[in-house]
Design an enzyme around this catalytic site. Structure first.
Site, short mmCIF file in Angstrom:
data_model
loop_
_atom_site.label_atom_id
_atom_site.label_comp_id
_atom_site.label_asym_id
_atom_site.label_seq_id
_atom_site.Cartn_x
_atom_site.Cartn_y
_atom_site.Cartn_z
CD GLN A 166 -2.93 -1.02 0.05
OE1 GLN A 166 -3.25 0.08 -0.41
NE2 GLN A 166 -3.39 -2.16 -0.44
CE LYS A 172 -2.38 -4.70 -3.12
NZ LYS A 172 -3.84 -4.74 -3.17
CB CYS A 216 -7.29 -9.95 2.46
SG CYS A 216 -8.07 -10.58 0.96
#
Length: 413
Positions: free
Chosen positions: A210, A233, A371
């Site tokens: 992230q 991502k 998740c």
């Protein structure tokens, strides 16, 4: 996260024009895509790179002597150098291409963990980890009779740093923590985490999935031993990831998988292994997507992470101000240091219903446990509604989400 007011204003139209997927109607409404923590959309240069590779350069790499093989090999290795520069790694040989963050962590747990962990050793992760940074360590700890320990998280979704320090001892061999939480947006103090672990000679793996498109990644400044992240991502293709590792650690690790470029010599009696990074890149890699990843890195570098962070946090703060006006709403993840992620629940409305209603209005958010089931269990909830921002999102899209939430509350509230 604090915003750098000195950063350069971005031209949001120019940026959005690079993302063809954004120019469409979903359920007869303009698409507002807020599921960026799951995967970001891809700029045209990334898509064009895939088209160019398969249309002009498609070939296997490293072994062919013909022109296409040399072009493909050169483009593949150019991306390795681009990644090295992106994370300020000392050498490009320390950059391993994998299938994604999950594959990178599995590689590390299976290779390093299998060689170095022994009965009674300890591995530390945090309570906010994604399943990919839990399960590989569970598997290797069970195999080696090692102990997996969990750093607690407070009600704001912040790591208990004092508890972490108290868990460290000579028994701890590996610390593996996320830089920025996908469920909460929390930014962890990874530099301090690394420094504390090194006092006990534990190695530290940072899950940067992230963080890759939102935060500076400088492996030398952090002094992390390993760093894992994914291309998809950070505006790149799916199916390609990175494992960075310090040379001396990678060279001491056994291969993770056998076959292809990872081999130096093979006989029926015994085989020997190639040098890093190829020792960990068995089989034909995902060449086209690795090549296209270079364009994603170029996109992020051109926009500038400081500009990306500023824009996303402006959207985050704008959305928080508006969403906070709803009654019977609770936020999950209110840490002082965050990336642009908002997780919330209404008291009496199931997140799945909210997700469906927003989708009917063209607004894409993620609902569920993201998740991170152990983290949801900690908060005693099944999941949340998560809106996660990217550089191409706008305040008008946030307004569309707020208008849709008002309808949801009117119907279900």
């Amino acid at each position: 996260m604090s915003v750098d007011t000195a950063s350069t204003p971005i031209n949001i139209k120019e940026i959005r024009d690079q993302f063809p997927v954004l120019d469409q109607l979903v359920n007869n409404k303009p698409l507002a895509y807020f599921d960026n923590a799951a995967t970001t959309q891809k700029p045209k240069q990334v898509i064009d790179s895939l088209d160019h590779y398969y249309g002009r350069d498609n070939s296997n790499i490293h072994r062919g002597i013909h022109t296409l093989a040399e072009r493909a090999t050169s483009a593949f290795e150019d991306t390795r150098e681009a990644v090295r520069n992106f994370i300020n790694a000392p050498e490009k040989e320390e950059i391993i291409f994998t299938k994604g963050t999950t594959d990178s962590i599995n590689l590390l747990a299976s290779s390093y963990g299998r060689k170095y962990l022994k009965e009674g050793d300890e591995v530390i992760i945090s309570a906010m980890e994604h399943h990919s940074n839990i399960v590989p360590w569970q598997l290797i700890c069970e195999e080696k009779s090692a102990k997996l320990r969990i750093i607690p998280v407070n009600d704001k979704g912040e790591m208990d740093f004092e508890a972490y320090k108290s868990m460290l001892s000579d028994k701890v061999k590996i610390v593996s923590v996320v830089y920025a939480s996908n469920s909460l947006g929390t930014i962890n103090p990874v530099k301090e985490i690394i420094d504390e672990a090194h006092k006990y000679e534990a190695i530290v793996m940072i899950d940067g999935a992230q963080a890759a498109s939102h935060l500076p990644l400088d492996v030398q400044a952090l002094n992390c031993d390993f760093l894992a992240f994914s291309g998809h991502k950070m505006y790149g293709p799916t199916g390609v990831g990175i494992l960075y590792g310090k040379r001396e650690l990678l060279e001491a690790m056994p291969p993770y998988q056998g076959g292809g470029e990872m081999i130096s010599e093979v006989t029926f009696e015994k085989s020997s292994w190639n040098d890093i990074p190829y020792k960990f890149e068995a089989g034909t890699p995902n060449i086209a997507d690795v090549v296209a990843l270079k364009e994603a890195i170029a996109f992020v570098d051109k926009v500038g992470k400081e500009n990306i962070i500023r824009h996303e946090m402006e959207l985050h703060d704008y959305a928080m101000e508006k969403i906070s006006k709803f009654e019977n709403i609770k936020f999950y993840g209110t840490a002082a240091e965050k990336v642009g992620v908002i997780s919330f629940l209404f008291d009496n409305i199931h997140p799945f219903d909210i997700g469906q209603m927003l989708d009917s209005a063209g607004v894409a958010v993620r609902t569920g446990h993201h998740c991170t089931q152990p983290l949801m269990d900690l908060f005693n909830i099944e999941g949340t509604v998560r809106a996660s921002f990217a550089v191409y999102n706008t305040k008008e899209e946030v307004d569309a989400m707020i208008a849709s939430l008002e309808k949801v509350v009117k119907i279900f509230g």
